[in-house]
Design a protein around this motif. Sequence first.
Motif, short mmCIF file in Angstrom:
data_model
loop_
_atom_site.label_atom_id
_atom_site.label_comp_id
_atom_site.label_asym_id
_atom_site.label_seq_id
_atom_site.Cartn_x
_atom_site.Cartn_y
_atom_site.Cartn_z
N GLU A 124 12.55 15.64 1.67
CA GLU A 124 13.53 14.66 2.16
C GLU A 124 14.95 15.14 1.86
O GLU A 124 15.24 15.58 0.75
CB GLU A 124 13.31 13.32 1.45
CG GLU A 124 12.00 12.66 1.78
CD GLU A 124 11.79 11.44 0.89
OE1 GLU A 124 12.08 10.33 1.36
OE2 GLU A 124 11.36 11.61 -0.27
N PRO A 158 8.19 10.38 -0.64
CA PRO A 158 8.88 9.37 0.17
C PRO A 158 8.42 7.96 -0.21
O PRO A 158 7.27 7.76 -0.60
CB PRO A 158 8.43 9.71 1.59
CG PRO A 158 7.98 11.13 1.55
CD PRO A 158 7.44 11.34 0.17
N THR A 160 6.98 5.08 0.93
CA THR A 160 6.22 4.67 2.12
C THR A 160 4.93 3.99 1.68
O THR A 160 4.46 4.23 0.56
CB THR A 160 5.87 5.90 3.00
OG1 THR A 160 4.91 5.50 3.99
CG2 THR A 160 5.25 7.02 2.19
N ASP A 161 4.37 3.15 2.54
CA ASP A 161 3.06 2.54 2.25
C ASP A 161 1.92 3.43 2.71
O ASP A 161 0.75 3.06 2.55
CB ASP A 161 2.96 1.18 2.96
CG ASP A 161 3.91 0.17 2.36
OD1 ASP A 161 4.27 0.34 1.16
OD2 ASP A 161 4.31 -0.78 3.07
N ASP A 162 2.25 4.55 3.31
CA ASP A 162 1.22 5.44 3.85
C ASP A 162 0.56 6.23 2.72
O ASP A 162 0.98 7.32 2.35
CB ASP A 162 1.88 6.38 4.87
CG ASP A 162 0.86 7.26 5.59
OD1 ASP A 162 -0.31 7.31 5.16
OD2 ASP A 162 1.24 7.89 6.59
N ASP A 197 3.39 4.07 -6.25
CA ASP A 197 2.43 5.07 -5.75
C ASP A 197 1.62 5.76 -6.85
O ASP A 197 0.97 6.77 -6.60
CB ASP A 197 3.17 6.12 -4.89
CG ASP A 197 4.23 6.91 -5.67
OD1 ASP A 197 4.31 6.75 -6.91
OD2 ASP A 197 4.97 7.70 -5.05
#
Length: 220
Positions: A124, A158, A160-162, A197
């Motif tokens: 990023e 990152p 993110t919810d992924d 995470d």
Amino acid sequence: MIKDNVRSFLSAMPKKNGYGEDITLLAAVKTQTPAAINEAIEAGVKVIGDNHAQEFRDKFDQINKDAQRHFIGRLQTNKIKYLLGRVDLYQSIDSLHIAQTLSDKSTSFGIVSNILLEINGGDEKSKGGFALKDAEKAFKDISSLPGVKICGLMAMFPATDDEKLIFRLASDVRKTYDELKAEDENITTLSMGMSGDWKVCVDAGSNMIRIGTALFGKRS
Ligand SMILES: *Cc1c(COP(=O)(O)O)cnc(C)c1O
């Protein structure tokens, strides 16, 4: 409240990762008062990490000596003077230049500083750290510096919810970590995972998680 959060976090957290390595909880203490930090340590936190060099120095004497202190923020060359000799592990070494400066200053101070190389896990633009593909070269260059000792990698991912994406990125970091570990027995720490995470990161082979919000609540 902090005590309860720490105790329940520690009891819910797995003791070992899939590689049979112990998992260490680091409490990310940015903006917290010494009293709050000491409460966390009394409840079982063994490692704390701060982001701000001056705060790190100012709070240093007020914090329970039982915990190891790590620096997890972006390191600026002109702030190293506040940290020398006080930091057990610098987790966020993100350039050859900062490693060289820390090495020079550590040598002048008569110490060797322990460091992790910070990896920009999602490449990023907004984040610091080495691209994973450059980690091996950075490891070679920085290994030759006399005032620092590389103890592993730290990675950021990152927001993110992924979870599949995070798992894949964290697994890639683990692979590089294993390659470096095979070359150097000092490589023992893989610091990956924050409040959002950490579970996925542990599944991917992290052995140190850095937790702020889940222990201290939302930062104002
Ligand atoms: C603040 C911080 C954390 C903890 O983040 P939370 O989402 O509050 O758990 C972890 N790592 C670094 C480098 C941080 O600055």
